[in-house]
Design a protein around this motif. Sequence first.
Motif, PDB file in Angstrom:
ATOM      1  N   SER A  96       0.865  -1.707  -0.332  1.00 48.82           N
ATOM      2  CA  SER A  96      -0.035  -0.198  -0.043  1.00 48.82           C
ATOM      3  C   SER A  96       1.197   1.214  -0.367  1.00 48.82           C
ATOM      4  O   SER A  96       2.163   0.839   0.170  1.00 48.82           O
ATOM      5  CB  SER A  96      -0.547   0.179   1.037  1.00 48.82           C
ATOM      6  N   PHE A 115      -6.232  -0.601   1.709  1.00 50.58           N
ATOM      7  CA  PHE A 115      -5.055   0.047   3.269  1.00 50.58           C
ATOM      8  C   PHE A 115      -5.899  -0.313   4.627  1.00 50.58           C
ATOM      9  O   PHE A 115      -5.675  -1.147   5.219  1.00 50.58           O
ATOM     10  CB  PHE A 115      -4.186   1.129   3.215  1.00 50.58           C
ATOM     11  N   THR A 270       2.344  -1.222   9.838  1.00 57.38           N
ATOM     12  CA  THR A 270       2.908  -0.754   8.447  1.00 57.38           C
ATOM     13  C   THR A 270       4.112  -1.041   9.412  1.00 57.38           C
ATOM     14  O   THR A 270       4.492  -0.573   7.626  1.00 57.38           O
ATOM     15  CB  THR A 270       2.482   0.836   9.143  1.00 57.38           C
TER      16      THR A 270
END
Length: 270
Positions: A96, A115, A270
């Motif tokens: 992403s 995402f 992330t």
Amino acid sequence: MTALLTASRIRRVVLPLALCAGLAAGLSACADDPDEGTNGVGKLAPDAIEEKAQEAADSAKAVRLAGTLVSKGGTFKLNMRLKDDGAAGSVTTKNSTFELLRIGDALYMKADAAFWTHGEGGSQSSAAPSSASGSSGSSDSSDASEADSEAADKLDDKYVKVPQDDPSYKQLRGFTDMDLLLDGLIGLHGDVVKGDRDKIGGIRTVKVKGGEDGEGGTLDVALEGTPFPLQFARGGGAGVVVLSEWDRDFSLEAPEPGETLDYGKQLPRT
């Protein structure tokens, strides 16, 4: 008469030799000088060049950092404008791309619906906030999935303010911290040696390397104007970043209320 002839002959021999010597000196003076018109940094010892570049970076108020970083956690593509009190830009990972905006300690993140639905794992997860209860069953699972999708659609292309107590805050903020990024990216390791001349973004540079083969990194330092670092290639193929727009200020503005939503729970990893 004999003496006069001898002197004349000597002059005929010496004059061409003098002219040739002068011509040779002139040609030598006209040869390309790699330091002509530069800031003189290229004449310094390699460790002094690195020191000048570090001093220039430390004194800068803003910079754009763009490139790829490879770490144990994966590969990141960065395109960030950074300054002392904030940053704005984007980070691209394997699955992403998301945008980051930091103003002081306030950190905002913006990403698409995929995402928030899938997070970084690439599979359906609890990344998006869900209104489902704790009951089990295929119907409940379907309802939760639908709720996740609806929530992700609402978050699509919206800014989410990252809570400072969220585990992701420190990691995400790291991408927006000018001093932290520069300290971690432009330091050479090992014995510093001087490399070739080059051009980065049309600006002449001199390379300094950590080790003969650059295994400790290779830094391109500007030979024009302030000796800013313009490119850093990490050792072992661990990425290359280009540094530009040094000291070029830019504005940072908080998102409008209509552009911001509350995530409501812990952000996806992330």
